[in-house]
Design a protein around this motif. Structure first.
Motif, PDB file in Angstrom:
ATOM      1  N   LEU A  20       0.816  -1.222   0.000  1.00  0.00           N
ATOM      2  CA  LEU A  20       0.000   0.000   0.000  1.00  0.00           C
ATOM      3  C   LEU A  20       0.845   1.265   0.000  1.00  0.00           C
ATOM      4  O   LEU A  20       0.359   2.337  -0.366  1.00  0.00           O
ATOM      5  CB  LEU A  20      -0.908   0.025   1.230  1.00  0.00           C
ATOM      6  N   VAL A  21       2.089   1.165   0.420  1.00  0.00           N
ATOM      7  CA  VAL A  21       2.917   2.359   0.607  1.00  0.00           C
ATOM      8  C   VAL A  21       3.141   3.150  -0.684  1.00  0.00           C
ATOM      9  O   VAL A  21       2.895   4.362  -0.703  1.00  0.00           O
ATOM     10  CB  VAL A  21       4.253   2.002   1.302  1.00  0.00           C
ATOM     11  N   PRO A  22       3.584   2.536  -1.788  1.00  0.00           N
ATOM     12  CA  PRO A  22       3.830   3.349  -2.992  1.00  0.00           C
ATOM     13  C   PRO A  22       2.599   4.092  -3.523  1.00  0.00           C
ATOM     14  O   PRO A  22       2.679   5.306  -3.752  1.00  0.00           O
ATOM     15  CB  PRO A  22       4.375   2.343  -4.008  1.00  0.00           C
ATOM     16  N   PRO A  23       1.435   3.426  -3.682  1.00  0.00           N
ATOM     17  CA  PRO A  23       0.294   4.190  -4.193  1.00  0.00           C
ATOM     18  C   PRO A  23      -0.199   5.249  -3.202  1.00  0.00           C
ATOM     19  O   PRO A  23      -0.613   6.337  -3.606  1.00  0.00           O
ATOM     20  CB  PRO A  23      -0.782   3.143  -4.476  1.00  0.00           C
ATOM     21  N   THR A  25       1.645   6.906  -1.089  1.00  0.00           N
ATOM     22  CA  THR A  25       2.609   8.008  -1.187  1.00  0.00           C
ATOM     23  C   THR A  25       2.341   8.843  -2.425  1.00  0.00           C
ATOM     24  O   THR A  25       2.340  10.079  -2.365  1.00  0.00           O
ATOM     25  CB  THR A  25       4.045   7.448  -1.215  1.00  0.00           C
ATOM     26  N   ASP A  26       2.097   8.190  -3.551  1.00  0.00           N
ATOM     27  CA  ASP A  26       1.806   8.909  -4.801  1.00  0.00           C
ATOM     28  C   ASP A  26       0.571   9.790  -4.675  1.00  0.00           C
ATOM     29  O   ASP A  26       0.500  10.863  -5.285  1.00  0.00           O
ATOM     30  CB  ASP A  26       1.611   7.937  -5.957  1.00  0.00           C
ATOM     31  N   LEU A  27      -0.411   9.339  -3.884  1.00  0.00           N
ATOM     32  CA  LEU A  27      -1.659  10.080  -3.716  1.00  0.00           C
ATOM     33  C   LEU A  27      -1.613  11.082  -2.557  1.00  0.00           C
ATOM     34  O   LEU A  27      -2.553  11.839  -2.356  1.00  0.00           O
ATOM     35  CB  LEU A  27      -2.823   9.107  -3.492  1.00  0.00           C
ATOM     36  N   GLY A  28      -0.535  11.057  -1.794  1.00  0.00           N
ATOM     37  CA  GLY A  28      -0.425  11.944  -0.644  1.00  0.00           C
ATOM     38  C   GLY A  28      -1.210  11.483   0.560  1.00  0.00           C
ATOM     39  O   GLY A  28      -1.509  12.274   1.450  1.00  0.00           O
ATOM     40  N   VAL A  29      -1.549  10.199   0.605  1.00  0.00           N
ATOM     41  CA  VAL A  29      -2.310   9.641   1.720  1.00  0.00           C
ATOM     42  C   VAL A  29      -1.338   9.154   2.786  1.00  0.00           C
ATOM     43  O   VAL A  29      -0.389   8.436   2.494  1.00  0.00           O
ATOM     44  CB  VAL A  29      -3.201   8.466   1.254  1.00  0.00           C
ATOM     45  N   GLN A  30      -1.582   9.548   4.028  1.00  0.00           N
ATOM     46  CA  GLN A  30      -0.736   9.127   5.132  1.00  0.00           C
ATOM     47  C   GLN A  30      -1.237   7.803   5.689  1.00  0.00           C
ATOM     48  O   GLN A  30      -2.422   7.671   6.023  1.00  0.00           O
ATOM     49  CB  GLN A  30      -0.733  10.185   6.231  1.00  0.00           C
ATOM     50  N   LEU A  31      -0.340   6.827   5.801  1.00  0.00           N
ATOM     51  CA  LEU A  31      -0.665   5.521   6.382  1.00  0.00           C
ATOM     52  C   LEU A  31      -0.011   5.407   7.747  1.00  0.00           C
ATOM     53  O   LEU A  31       1.082   5.919   7.976  1.00  0.00           O
ATOM     54  CB  LEU A  31      -0.141   4.387   5.500  1.00  0.00           C
ATOM     55  N   LEU A  32      -0.678   4.713   8.645  1.00  0.00           N
ATOM     56  CA  LEU A  32      -0.120   4.369   9.939  1.00  0.00           C
ATOM     57  C   LEU A  32      -0.431   2.899  10.180  1.00  0.00           C
ATOM     58  O   LEU A  32      -1.592   2.495  10.176  1.00  0.00           O
ATOM     59  CB  LEU A  32      -0.729   5.239  11.051  1.00  0.00           C
ATOM     60  N   PHE A  33       0.609   2.105  10.354  1.00  0.00           N
ATOM     61  CA  PHE A  33       0.458   0.657  10.501  1.00  0.00           C
ATOM     62  C   PHE A  33       0.429   0.255  11.970  1.00  0.00           C
ATOM     63  O   PHE A  33       1.160   0.804  12.790  1.00  0.00           O
ATOM     64  CB  PHE A  33       1.617  -0.072   9.815  1.00  0.00           C
ATOM     65  N   TYR A  34      -0.415  -0.719  12.288  1.00  0.00           N
ATOM     66  CA  TYR A  34      -0.432  -1.323  13.613  1.00  0.00           C
ATOM     67  C   TYR A  34       0.270  -2.663  13.463  1.00  0.00           C
ATOM     68  O   TYR A  34      -0.263  -3.593  12.862  1.00  0.00           O
ATOM     69  CB  TYR A  34      -1.863  -1.519  14.126  1.00  0.00           C
ATOM     70  N   ALA A  35       1.481  -2.729  13.988  1.00  0.00           N
ATOM     71  CA  ALA A  35       2.313  -3.912  13.809  1.00  0.00           C
ATOM     72  C   ALA A  35       2.545  -4.608  15.141  1.00  0.00           C
ATOM     73  O   ALA A  35       2.618  -3.965  16.185  1.00  0.00           O
ATOM     74  CB  ALA A  35       3.655  -3.507  13.203  1.00  0.00           C
TER      75      ALA A  35
END
Length: 71
Positions: A20-23, A25-35
């Motif tokens: 999910l990270v590359p798309p 990032t391209d869209l400017g969407v911030q992700l936060l993962f629960y690992a």
């Protein structure tokens, strides 16, 4: 510049989450993962919270930081 996109929380940080990270990032969407572990695939390259999936308090704290949660 403030990011107006929502923060998307991703439950899990394995290889599929990492994809999910590359798309995002391209869209400017911030992700936060629960690992569960900092060595998980997406946790190595993205913003993350390390916690136990059985810890309801930690899950609530994670969710409070987000606009959207995906599994």
């Amino acid at each position: 510049m403030k990011n107006d996109f929502p923060i998307v929380g991703v439950m899990g940080a394995g290889p599929l989450a990492r994809m999910l990270v590359p798309p995002a990032t391209d869209l400017g969407v911030q992700l936060l993962f629960y690992a569960g572990d900092p060595g998980e695939s997406a946790a190595q390259i993205g913003d993350n919270v390390i916690g136990d999936i059985r810890d309801m308090s930690a899950l609530r704290d994670f969710a409070d930081r987000l606009d959207i949660v995906i599994f």
